[in-house]
Design an enzyme around this catalytic site. Structure first.
Site, mmCIF file in Angstrom:
data_model
loop_
_atom_site.group_PDB
_atom_site.id
_atom_site.type_symbol
_atom_site.label_atom_id
_atom_site.label_comp_id
_atom_site.label_asym_id
_atom_site.label_seq_id
_atom_site.Cartn_x
_atom_site.Cartn_y
_atom_site.Cartn_z
ATOM 1 N N LYS A 145 0.846 -1.194 0.000
ATOM 2 C CA LYS A 145 0.000 0.000 0.000
ATOM 3 C C LYS A 145 0.883 1.247 0.000
ATOM 4 C CE LYS A 145 -4.251 1.036 2.589
ATOM 5 N NZ LYS A 145 -4.837 0.878 3.939
HETATM 6 O O1 G3P Z 1 -8.778 1.838 4.914
HETATM 7 C C1 G3P Z 1 -8.865 3.194 5.165
HETATM 8 C C2 G3P Z 1 -9.342 3.440 6.532
HETATM 9 O O2 G3P Z 1 -8.426 2.923 7.451
HETATM 10 C C3 G3P Z 1 -9.680 4.820 6.880
HETATM 11 O O3 G3P Z 1 -10.768 4.744 7.700
HETATM 12 O O4 G3P Z 1 -12.288 5.436 9.473
HETATM 13 O O5 G3P Z 1 -9.871 6.085 9.569
HETATM 14 O O6 G3P Z 1 -11.389 7.143 7.915
HETATM 15 P P1 G3P Z 1 -11.097 5.928 8.723
#
Ligand code: G3P
Length: 220
Positions: A83
C-alpha cells in the site's frame, strides 16, 4: 463485491474469517500502531490467517525508500499487497513495484483525478476514503460513483476498494455503485449481519420448537 476487514487486530480477523465471508484485510500505520506490537509480527500473523489480499503500507515518504520498503513488504507472503499513498513519490515507487510484478494498493485517494493516476500506473487496487470525504462535508458516495463510471468507460482493470466506511449503508451503496471491494472496521462488519426481525424470528422458532418437544414428552 469482496469484503475486507480494515484492522490489524487478529481477534477481529479470526472472528469474521470464521463466518466464511472474509476476502482480505487492509492495514495502515495507525491500525498497526494501535496493536502496540512489532509490526513484522502483527503482519506475519495476519498474512497466515487470511487467504486473500492483505495490504501492508509503506511509511517512507521518498520514492526510492518507498520502493525499497515495498520490495521487502511484498516478500512477506504471496498474499501481501503493498500500500502506497497517492503522492508523486508514491506513484513513482508504485509504478516501479508494478513493473516488478508486485501488487499495489494506492491509498488516501479522494478524487476521480487521483483514481485516474492510480489506474495509469497499473495499480491492482485504489482506495477512495468515503467516510473522510463525508467528514469534510463532501459526498463520498458521489465520488465513488464518478470513479466507478470512469473506470467502466476507460476499461481500467484497477480494482476500486471503497474504504473509510462507517456504517452498513455505506457498504450497501458501495455494492450498488459497483465497487470491487469494500473494507470496513469490525463494528461495521458486525452490524451487517444484525437485524431485529432475524432475532425475533429465531426466538419464535426456538420457542415453538421447545413447545413441541414438551408436548411430545407429555404425550408419551
Ligand atoms: O482503509 C482506510 C481506513 O483505514 C480509513 O478509515 O475510518 O480512519 O477514515 P477511517
Amino acid at each position: 463485491m469482496r469484503l475486507f476487514l480494515d484492522t490489524a487486530n487478529i481477534d477481529e480477523i479470526r472472528e469474521i474469517n470464521r463466518w466464511g465471508v472474509l476476502s482480505g484485510v487492509t492495514t495502515n500505520p495507525t491500525l498497526v500502531a494501535r496493536e502496540g506490537q512489532d509490526p513484522d509480527e502483527v503482519w506475519k500473523v495476519i498474512l497466515e490467517e487470511v487467504g486473500g489480499d492483505v495490504s501492508l503500507e509503506v511509511t517512507a515518504s521518498e520514492a526510492d525508500e518507498m520502493y525499497a520498503q515495498g520490495k521487502e513488504l511484498a516478500k512477506k507472503a504471496a498474499n501481501a499487497v503493498v500500500k502506497l499513498p497517492m503522492t508523486p513519490d508514491g506513484l513513482s515507487a508504485g509504478k516501479r513495484l508494478v513493473s516488478d510484478g508486485i501488487k499495489i494498493n494506492v491509498t488516501l485517494c479522494f478524487s476521480p483525478a487521483q483514481a485516474i493516476l492510480a489506474a495509469e500506473i497499473g495499480a491492482y487496487i485504489m482506495s477512495p476514503f468515503l467516510g473522510r470525504l463525508d467528514d469534510a462535508a463532501a459526498d463520498g458516495m458521489h465520488v465513488l460513483k464518478e470513479i466507478c463510471d470512469i473506470y467502466a468507460v476507460q476499461g481500467y482493470e484497477t480494482q476500486v476498494l471503497a474504504a473509510s466506511l462507517r456504517h452498513p449503508m455505506h457498504v450497501v451503496q458501495a455494492a450498488q455503485l459497483g465497487a470491487d471491494i469494500a473494507t470496513m472496521p469490525y463494528d461495521v462488519f458486525a452490524k451487517l449481519v444484525k437485524h431485529p426481525l432475524t432475532d425475533r424470528g429465531l426466538e419464535q422458532f426456538n420457542a415453538d420448537w421447545q413447545g413441541l418437544q414438551q408436548h411430545l414428552k407429555e404425550g408419551s
